[in-house]
Design a protein around this motif. Structure first.
Motif, PDB file in Angstrom:
ATOM      1  N   ALA A 250      27.760  34.094 -27.517  1.00 54.83           N
ATOM      2  CA  ALA A 250      27.994  32.676 -27.228  1.00 54.83           C
ATOM      3  C   ALA A 250      26.909  32.117 -26.322  1.00 54.83           C
ATOM      4  CB  ALA A 250      29.370  32.493 -26.582  1.00 54.83           C
ATOM      5  N   ASP A 251      26.531  32.858 -25.272  1.00 56.30           N
ATOM      6  CA  ASP A 251      25.483  32.380 -24.357  1.00 56.30           C
ATOM      7  C   ASP A 251      24.135  32.301 -25.051  1.00 56.30           C
ATOM      8  OD1 ASP A 251      27.329  32.158 -22.378  1.00 56.30           O
ATOM      9  OD2 ASP A 251      26.559  33.780 -21.117  1.00 56.30           O
ATOM     10  N   TYR A 252      23.851  33.260 -25.943  1.00 58.99           N
ATOM     11  CA  TYR A 252      22.568  33.242 -26.651  1.00 58.99           C
ATOM     12  C   TYR A 252      22.488  32.023 -27.565  1.00 58.99           C
ATOM     13  CZ  TYR A 252      18.683  34.717 -29.610  1.00 58.99           C
ATOM     14  OH  TYR A 252      17.483  34.767 -30.297  1.00 58.99           O
ATOM     15  N   VAL A 253      23.565  31.716 -28.264  1.00 56.75           N
ATOM     16  CA  VAL A 253      23.561  30.585 -29.193  1.00 56.75           C
ATOM     17  C   VAL A 253      23.436  29.263 -28.453  1.00 56.75           C
ATOM     18  CG1 VAL A 253      24.964  29.320 -30.880  1.00 56.75           C
ATOM     19  CG2 VAL A 253      24.809  31.814 -31.009  1.00 56.75           C
ATOM     20  N   ARG A 254      24.129  29.134 -27.322  1.00 54.14           N
ATOM     21  CA  ARG A 254      24.054  27.867 -26.583  1.00 54.14           C
ATOM     22  C   ARG A 254      22.892  27.827 -25.589  1.00 54.14           C
ATOM     23  NH1 ARG A 254      29.647  28.710 -23.163  1.00 54.14           N
ATOM     24  NH2 ARG A 254      28.896  30.289 -21.702  1.00 54.14           N
ATOM     25  N   LYS A 255      22.153  28.958 -25.477  1.00 49.93           N
ATOM     26  CA  LYS A 255      20.943  29.042 -24.654  1.00 49.93           C
ATOM     27  C   LYS A 255      21.217  28.761 -23.186  1.00 49.93           C
ATOM     28  CE  LYS A 255      18.117  27.613 -28.596  1.00 49.93           C
ATOM     29  NZ  LYS A 255      17.108  26.644 -29.107  1.00 49.93           N
ATOM     30  N   ARG A 256      22.327  29.279 -22.703  1.00 54.07           N
ATOM     31  CA  ARG A 256      22.675  29.103 -21.290  1.00 54.07           C
ATOM     32  C   ARG A 256      23.344  30.369 -20.770  1.00 54.07           C
ATOM     33  NH1 ARG A 256      24.877  24.227 -23.024  1.00 54.07           N
ATOM     34  NH2 ARG A 256      26.978  24.972 -22.552  1.00 54.07           N
ATOM     35  N   ASN A 257      22.975  30.737 -19.537  1.00 60.58           N
ATOM     36  CA  ASN A 257      23.623  31.855 -18.868  1.00 60.58           C
ATOM     37  C   ASN A 257      23.351  31.709 -17.378  1.00 60.58           C
ATOM     38  OD1 ASN A 257      23.250  34.798 -17.642  1.00 60.58           O
ATOM     39  ND2 ASN A 257      24.748  34.953 -19.303  1.00 60.58           N
ATOM     40  N   ARG A 258      24.366  31.894 -16.558  1.00 59.10           N
ATOM     41  CA  ARG A 258      24.229  31.612 -15.128  1.00 59.10           C
ATOM     42  C   ARG A 258      23.264  32.563 -14.411  1.00 59.10           C
ATOM     43  NH1 ARG A 258      27.994  34.573 -11.665  1.00 59.10           N
ATOM     44  NH2 ARG A 258      29.125  36.158 -12.858  1.00 59.10           N
ATOM     45  N   TRP A 259      22.957  33.704 -15.041  1.00 58.89           N
ATOM     46  CA  TRP A 259      22.092  34.674 -14.384  1.00 58.89           C
ATOM     47  C   TRP A 259      20.611  34.513 -14.744  1.00 58.89           C
ATOM     48  CZ3 TRP A 259      23.647  37.309 -10.392  1.00 58.89           C
ATOM     49  CH2 TRP A 259      24.997  37.657 -10.243  1.00 58.89           C
ATOM     50  N   LEU A 260      20.289  33.705 -15.742  1.00 60.94           N
ATOM     51  CA  LEU A 260      18.907  33.658 -16.211  1.00 60.94           C
ATOM     52  C   LEU A 260      17.927  33.179 -15.132  1.00 60.94           C
ATOM     53  CD1 LEU A 260      19.214  32.413 -19.902  1.00 60.94           C
ATOM     54  CD2 LEU A 260      18.554  34.687 -19.077  1.00 60.94           C
ATOM     55  N   ALA A 261      18.279  32.132 -14.417  1.00 64.47           N
ATOM     56  CA  ALA A 261      17.377  31.626 -13.368  1.00 64.47           C
ATOM     57  C   ALA A 261      17.165  32.651 -12.254  1.00 64.47           C
ATOM     58  CB  ALA A 261      17.900  30.304 -12.808  1.00 64.47           C
ATOM     59  N   PRO A 262      18.226  33.293 -11.717  1.00 66.69           N
ATOM     60  CA  PRO A 262      18.005  34.323 -10.700  1.00 66.69           C
ATOM     61  C   PRO A 262      17.191  35.520 -11.215  1.00 66.69           C
ATOM     62  CG  PRO A 262      20.294  33.598 -10.652  1.00 66.69           C
ATOM     63  CD  PRO A 262      19.664  32.973 -11.862  1.00 66.69           C
ATOM     64  N   ILE A 263      17.409  35.894 -12.472  1.00 63.78           N
ATOM     65  CA  ILE A 263      16.639  37.015 -13.027  1.00 63.78           C
ATOM     66  C   ILE A 263      15.160  36.648 -13.135  1.00 63.78           C
ATOM     67  CG2 ILE A 263      16.271  38.459 -15.064  1.00 63.78           C
ATOM     68  CD1 ILE A 263      19.298  38.219 -15.604  1.00 63.78           C
ATOM     69  N   LYS A 264      14.878  35.438 -13.617  1.00 59.00           N
ATOM     70  CA  LYS A 264      13.481  35.011 -13.705  1.00 59.00           C
ATOM     71  C   LYS A 264      12.828  34.992 -12.328  1.00 59.00           C
ATOM     72  CE  LYS A 264      10.396  31.508 -15.570  1.00 59.00           C
ATOM     73  NZ  LYS A 264       9.471  31.606 -14.407  1.00 59.00           N
ATOM     74  N   GLN A 265      13.568  34.519 -11.334  1.00 56.71           N
ATOM     75  CA  GLN A 265      13.033  34.502  -9.977  1.00 56.71           C
ATOM     76  C   GLN A 265      12.750  35.931  -9.497  1.00 56.71           C
ATOM     77  OE1 GLN A 265      15.626  32.593  -7.153  1.00 56.71           O
ATOM     78  NE2 GLN A 265      14.116  32.604  -5.517  1.00 56.71           N
ATOM     79  N   TRP A 266      13.628  36.870  -9.835  1.00 58.17           N
ATOM     80  CA  TRP A 266      13.417  38.267  -9.449  1.00 58.17           C
ATOM     81  C   TRP A 266      12.149  38.821 -10.108  1.00 58.17           C
ATOM     82  CZ3 TRP A 266      12.481  43.042 -11.224  1.00 58.17           C
ATOM     83  CH2 TRP A 266      12.753  44.131 -10.391  1.00 58.17           C
ATOM     84  N   VAL A 267      11.993  38.590 -11.406  1.00 55.27           N
ATOM     85  CA  VAL A 267      10.822  39.096 -12.119  1.00 55.27           C
ATOM     86  C   VAL A 267       9.547  38.471 -11.571  1.00 55.27           C
ATOM     87  CG1 VAL A 267       9.657  39.197 -14.360  1.00 55.27           C
ATOM     88  CG2 VAL A 267      12.114  39.668 -14.210  1.00 55.27           C
ATOM     89  N   ASP A 268       9.553  37.155 -11.367  1.00 54.81           N
ATOM     90  CA  ASP A 268       8.363  36.480 -10.851  1.00 54.81           C
ATOM     91  C   ASP A 268       7.982  36.999  -9.469  1.00 54.81           C
ATOM     92  OD1 ASP A 268       8.234  34.972 -13.133  1.00 54.81           O
ATOM     93  OD2 ASP A 268       9.125  33.174 -12.258  1.00 54.81           O
ATOM     94  N   SER A 269       8.983  37.359  -8.672  1.00 54.59           N
ATOM     95  CA  SER A 269       8.738  37.825  -7.311  1.00 54.59           C
ATOM     96  C   SER A 269       8.283  39.283  -7.272  1.00 54.59           C
ATOM     97  CB  SER A 269      10.008  37.664  -6.468  1.00 54.59           C
ATOM     98  OG  SER A 269       9.844  38.236  -5.179  1.00 54.59           O
ATOM     99  N   HIS A 270       8.923  40.135  -8.067  1.00 64.18           N
ATOM    100  CA  HIS A 270       8.651  41.568  -8.001  1.00 64.18           C
ATOM    101  C   HIS A 270       7.611  42.040  -9.016  1.00 64.18           C
ATOM    102  CE1 HIS A 270      12.583  41.229  -6.005  1.00 64.18           C
ATOM    103  NE2 HIS A 270      12.298  42.363  -5.396  1.00 64.18           N
ATOM    104  N   CYS A 271       7.546  41.380 -10.168  1.00 65.08           N
ATOM    105  CA  CYS A 271       6.672  41.831 -11.261  1.00 65.08           C
ATOM    106  C   CYS A 271       5.931  40.639 -11.864  1.00 65.08           C
ATOM    107  CB  CYS A 271       7.479  42.545 -12.335  1.00 65.08           C
ATOM    108  SG  CYS A 271       8.463  43.925 -11.715  1.00 65.08           S
TER     109      CYS A 271
END
Length: 413
Positions: A250-271
């Motif tokens: 459901a999240d993939y189809v609607r292209k929304r998930n509450r964790w995506l922004a924090p995960i991107k921030q983690w990747v940008d910061s660490h890797c």
């Protein structure tokens, strides 16, 4: 595009990102890469237990390994191949209508899930980490879906915490490996002044300092000699990483998930600079089961929603610094994989070792020129057909004809 009997005809490659800039310390022409100097490389699927690794492996490679709801369902690693998408290969198949069509493949290994403390032997511990050591790149898969029927080894879903756990376990294992290498070197250097051993010792200390600061080895600024040492250490944090976020359908189809922004921030910061791809293993399973008509109806209802597996495969292929060329003719259109920055003789050697040993030259045209002009003859007429020697670096999209001296046959007694 037929070739003389002495050599297959032509070569083209899948698209890849611009080559990484060499270290400022090293000569610009060396292009020395971290990792094994091989074209037979593998991406390993890494993550905590019960995050969807085996389900992802199955849909990615059309396999059927067990994917059950309990930790360590996967114990022994499974390896399979995923076809690398390439529109140019499809075009050449259409153009040549060959009897055999052989694309490029990405090797992928499904590795058992780890838990906190794996570096000190918890869970499958050392077996898990040795399986990661055996692969060349990492699909780091993190869970970002809630499902009461699928247990989480940490008790609740928190992708950023999970990223921290896996990354820390890999660094701890690398620290252990390096400290074991460092001790005998230090004793040796106390007795003798060996310049090579001293350089290796300094490289180990540089790696340890990075890891103890929480930085992975692949982000270091390494000169050509240091790269040789780092490659010999076979460190887990030296391997390229592609981050995959496993969402619910459901999240993939609607292209929304509450964790995506924090995960991107983690990747940008660490890797910084590494790729993050949201996907859904359940959606991909459903997509594979759909008929072509059902897929058409689904995409009409959900514009822009389709399988992300081709992008994941190509991203993993690129992360390993792989490109491919192919022979093309009426008999066969076949892709041959080489590492980026390979010189023409090494590329020829992928087809046959005699091609590399007896290499004379490579006749070169780009795929783009062939596609534009429609035939080898027209490319020649346009002045785009070139002859290159041993120092030629095979470029993505080249079409090559190798010329070589066949080895002399021994005389019969």
């Amino acid at each position: 595009m037929s070739a003389p009997a002495s050599a297959p005809a032509s070569a083209a490659a899948a698209p890849h990102p611009a080559p990484a800039k060499p270290s400022a310390k090293g000569p610009a022409h060396e292009h020395i890469l971290l990792g094994r100097p091989s074209n037979n490389l593998t991406m390993g699927i890494v993550g905590l237990a019960n995050v969807g690794k085996s389900t992802f492996f199955n849909v990615l490679t059309n396999s059927s390994v067990r994917a059950e709801n309990f930790p360590f369902c996967t114990i022994d690693p499974s390896t399979a191949r995923a076809q690398v998408p390439d529109e140019r290969w499809e075009f050449l198949c259409e153009k040549c209508q060959p009897q055999r069509r052989i694309p490029a493949f990405l090797q992928v290994t499904d590795i058992a899930g780890l838990i906190r403390g794996a570096a000190s032997g918890q869970g499958l511990g050392n077996a898990f980490l040795s399986n990661i050591q055996a692969v060349d790149g990492i699909f780091h898969l993190v869970r970002s879906f809630d499902d009461e029927e699928i247990t989480h080894v940490e008790g609740n879903v928190d992708p950023c915490r999970d990223l921290d756990i896996v990354s820390q376990e890999l660094r701890l294992k690398d620290i252990e490996v390096l400290e074991k290498k460092r001790e005998p070197l230090e004793r040796l250097l106390n007795r003798a002044n060996d310049k090579t051993k001293k350089a290796e010792f300094e490289c180990i200390n540089k790696c340890l300092a990075m890891l103890q600061e929480g930085r992975d080895v692949r982000f270091g600024d390494w000169d050509s000699k240091e790269v040789e040492f780092v490659n010999s250490f076979t460190l887990l944090t030296a391997k390229p990483v592609v981050f995959l976020v496993n969402l619910s359908s459901a999240d993939y189809v609607r292209k929304r998930n509450r964790w995506l922004a924090p995960i991107k921030q983690w990747v940008d910061s660490h890797c910084p600079g590494e790729t993050l791809i949201p996907f859904s293993a359940p959606f991909e399973t459903e997509w594979q089961a759909m008929t072509p008509e059902a897929r058409t109806a689904f995409t009409a209802e959900h514009p822009g929603v389709t399988s992300i597996l081709p992008k994941i495969i190509l991203t993993g292929y690129n992360a390993l610094s792989l490109i491919h060329f192919f022979t093309a003719g009426a008999d066969e259109v076949k892709c041959w994989t080489v590492r980026r920055h390979s010189k023409a003789p090494r590329a020829a050697g992928v087809i046959h070792t005699d091609f590399e040993r007896g290499f004379i030259c490579a006749e070169v045209m780009s795929y783009e020129d062939f596609h534009q002009h429609g035939s080898e003859q027209e490319v020649r007429a346009a002045g785009k057909y070139m002859t290159k020697g041993k120092e030629y670096e095979v470029l993505d999209g080249d079409i090559l004809l190798f010329k070589f001296n066949a080895p002399q046959q021994g005389k019969k007694k």
